[in-house]
Design a protein around this motif. Structure first.
Motif, PDB file in Angstrom:
ATOM      1  N   GLY A  78      -1.688  -5.199   2.788  1.00  0.00           N
ATOM      2  CA  GLY A  78      -1.885  -5.112   1.338  1.00  0.00           C
ATOM      3  C   GLY A  78      -3.071  -4.230   0.986  1.00  0.00           C
ATOM      4  O   GLY A  78      -3.008  -3.434   0.033  1.00  0.00           O
ATOM      5  N   LEU A  79      -4.159  -4.357   1.749  1.00  0.00           N
ATOM      6  CA  LEU A  79      -5.345  -3.536   1.490  1.00  0.00           C
ATOM      7  C   LEU A  79      -5.038  -2.058   1.697  1.00  0.00           C
ATOM      8  O   LEU A  79      -5.427  -1.205   0.877  1.00  0.00           O
ATOM      9  N   ILE A  80      -4.324  -1.742   2.767  1.00  0.00           N
ATOM     10  CA  ILE A  80      -3.957  -0.346   3.020  1.00  0.00           C
ATOM     11  C   ILE A  80      -3.060   0.176   1.900  1.00  0.00           C
ATOM     12  O   ILE A  80      -3.173   1.333   1.484  1.00  0.00           O
ATOM     13  N   GLY A  81      -2.181  -0.686   1.407  1.00  0.00           N
ATOM     14  CA  GLY A  81      -1.318  -0.289   0.298  1.00  0.00           C
ATOM     15  C   GLY A  81      -2.112   0.033  -0.955  1.00  0.00           C
ATOM     16  O   GLY A  81      -1.824   1.011  -1.658  1.00  0.00           O
ATOM     17  N   ILE A  82      -3.136  -0.771  -1.239  1.00  0.00           N
ATOM     18  CA  ILE A  82      -3.987  -0.528  -2.411  1.00  0.00           C
ATOM     19  C   ILE A  82      -4.711   0.810  -2.264  1.00  0.00           C
ATOM     20  O   ILE A  82      -4.809   1.595  -3.219  1.00  0.00           O
ATOM     21  N   ILE A  83      -5.207   1.086  -1.065  1.00  0.00           N
ATOM     22  CA  ILE A  83      -5.909   2.353  -0.815  1.00  0.00           C
ATOM     23  C   ILE A  83      -4.947   3.528  -0.973  1.00  0.00           C
ATOM     24  O   ILE A  83      -5.304   4.572  -1.538  1.00  0.00           O
ATOM     25  N   ALA A  84      -3.722   3.368  -0.490  1.00  0.00           N
ATOM     26  CA  ALA A  84      -2.723   4.442  -0.620  1.00  0.00           C
ATOM     27  C   ALA A  84      -2.403   4.712  -2.087  1.00  0.00           C
ATOM     28  O   ALA A  84      -2.294   5.871  -2.507  1.00  0.00           O
ATOM     29  N   ILE A  85      -2.273   3.645  -2.863  1.00  0.00           N
ATOM     30  CA  ILE A  85      -2.011   3.805  -4.303  1.00  0.00           C
ATOM     31  C   ILE A  85      -3.199   4.496  -4.973  1.00  0.00           C
ATOM     32  O   ILE A  85      -3.019   5.388  -5.825  1.00  0.00           O
ATOM     33  N   ALA A  86      -4.411   4.115  -4.581  1.00  0.00           N
ATOM     34  CA  ALA A  86      -5.612   4.731  -5.144  1.00  0.00           C
ATOM     35  C   ALA A  86      -5.636   6.231  -4.852  1.00  0.00           C
ATOM     36  O   ALA A  86      -6.021   7.037  -5.716  1.00  0.00           O
ATOM     37  N   ALA A  87      -5.218   6.615  -3.643  1.00  0.00           N
ATOM     38  CA  ALA A  87      -5.194   8.033  -3.278  1.00  0.00           C
ATOM     39  C   ALA A  87      -4.202   8.800  -4.149  1.00  0.00           C
ATOM     40  O   ALA A  87      -4.504   9.900  -4.633  1.00  0.00           O
ATOM     41  N   VAL A  88      -3.026   8.220  -4.360  1.00  0.00           N
ATOM     42  CA  VAL A  88      -2.013   8.872  -5.194  1.00  0.00           C
ATOM     43  C   VAL A  88      -2.525   9.020  -6.624  1.00  0.00           C
ATOM     44  O   VAL A  88      -2.372  10.087  -7.252  1.00  0.00           O
TER      45      VAL A  88
END
Length: 313
Positions: A78-88
């Protein structure tokens, strides 16, 4: 103009670089937490998916420490997903100007979803060793993609050209092949060894001792090729030499850890460290290959071995 849109970066700034680094670090960390799940026998600590146990998203008291360990690894996803969304989101305003970065961020985001699905299949198939191995392999690919993102946020956009001799570049790519072969053989060896993640989980049935040797041979070939790369990069004063040194240091530590774990009966701590080092090895090798080229504007001031514009990618 929308104030939120105005807040988004219009150039590559510290926010984007920090998120890129966070992406790389967390992609490596989740391999460590995933290793902890398997090495502590917590692979089925949460026996269902997407919930942890029937009727509960989180582990219940009855699941004990194994449920906590497995659920902790799911939280990392979930944390990695949040970071990926933040990058986008941060790259949204630059999605046309820096299509390369935006595409990498999107790929990482989709990769998180894919990994979550593969993780679910892993649980639902009772930790099938081939699926577990595939899960780890995809994680390594994600580490490599995150490494590319980190590399690109420090570069100007546009075509690139070689800044090393063609022969050196070929040798670097050959080394990357042996790195990949070493890692894949390591995955197969682990899938045939004692650390299954759960007492009821199956193994491949292959001869683990033989696979250990088949894993070591391309590893030693990688070391020899890296030493040649180091000598060539130092003698030629190539700009990639610091990355080659980093690659060599990781390989030496990885070999020592590998020999120790093989001779000490595969203690869980060393096996876990070996897995994390595999991620660092993949990232370092990716960095070496990426730094064989530079933007055309940089190449213009490079030494005489720099390749002309006809070698753009």
């Amino acid at each position: 103009m929308n104030p939120i849109y105005q807040w988004l970066p219009s150039t590559i700034d510290a926010r984007i670089r920090v998120v890129a680094w966070l992406s790389l670090v967390t992609e490596i960390v989740i391999v460590g937490t995933g290793g902890a799940v398997r090495l502590t026998g917590s692979g089925l600590g949460c026996p269902t998916w997407p919930t942890c146990v029937a009727g509960s998203l989180v582990p219940t008291q009855e699941m004990g420490v194994h449920g906590v360990i497995e659920f902790g690894n799911r939280l990392m996803t979930g944390l990695i997903g949040i970071i990926a969304i933040a990058a986008v989101v941060l790259l949204w305003r630059l999605r046309r100007e820096r299509k390369d970065l935006f595409l990498l961020a999107v790929i990482l985001g989709l990769g998180v979803l894919a990994q979550a699905l593969v993780g679910g299949v892993t649980v639902l198939t009772g930790l099938n060793p081939f699926i577990v191995g595939f899960h780890f392999t995809v994680s390594l690919i994600m580490v490599c993609i995150a490494t590319v993102l980190v590399h690109r946020v420090y570069l100007a956009p546009g075509p690139r050209a070689l800044i090393v001799p063609v022969g050196f570049a070929g040798l670097a790519h050959a080394t990357s092949f042996f790195v990949a072969l070493t890692v894949l053989m390591g995955v197969l060896t682990t899938a045939s060894g004692p650390h299954s993640g759960d007492a009821a989980a199956g193994r491949t049935g292959f001869n683990a001792e033989l696979l250990e040797h088949l894993h070591a041979w391309p590893g030693y070939a990688t070391l020899i090729l890296t030493l040649v790369l180091l000598v060539a990069s130092v003698r030629g004063k190539l700009p990639v030499r610091s990355f080659v040194v980093t690659l060599l240091m990781i390989e030496l530590v990885q070999i020592v850890v590998g020999l120790l774990q093989a001779n000490l009966g595969l203690p869980a701590v060393l096996v876990g460290l070996h897995m994390v080092l595999a991620c660092l090895l993949a990232a370092a090798m990716t960095a070496v290959v990426l730094n064989l080229k530079a933007p055309i504007g940089v190449v213009a001031g490079a030494p005489e071995y720099a390749i002309s514009r006809t070698h753009r990618n």
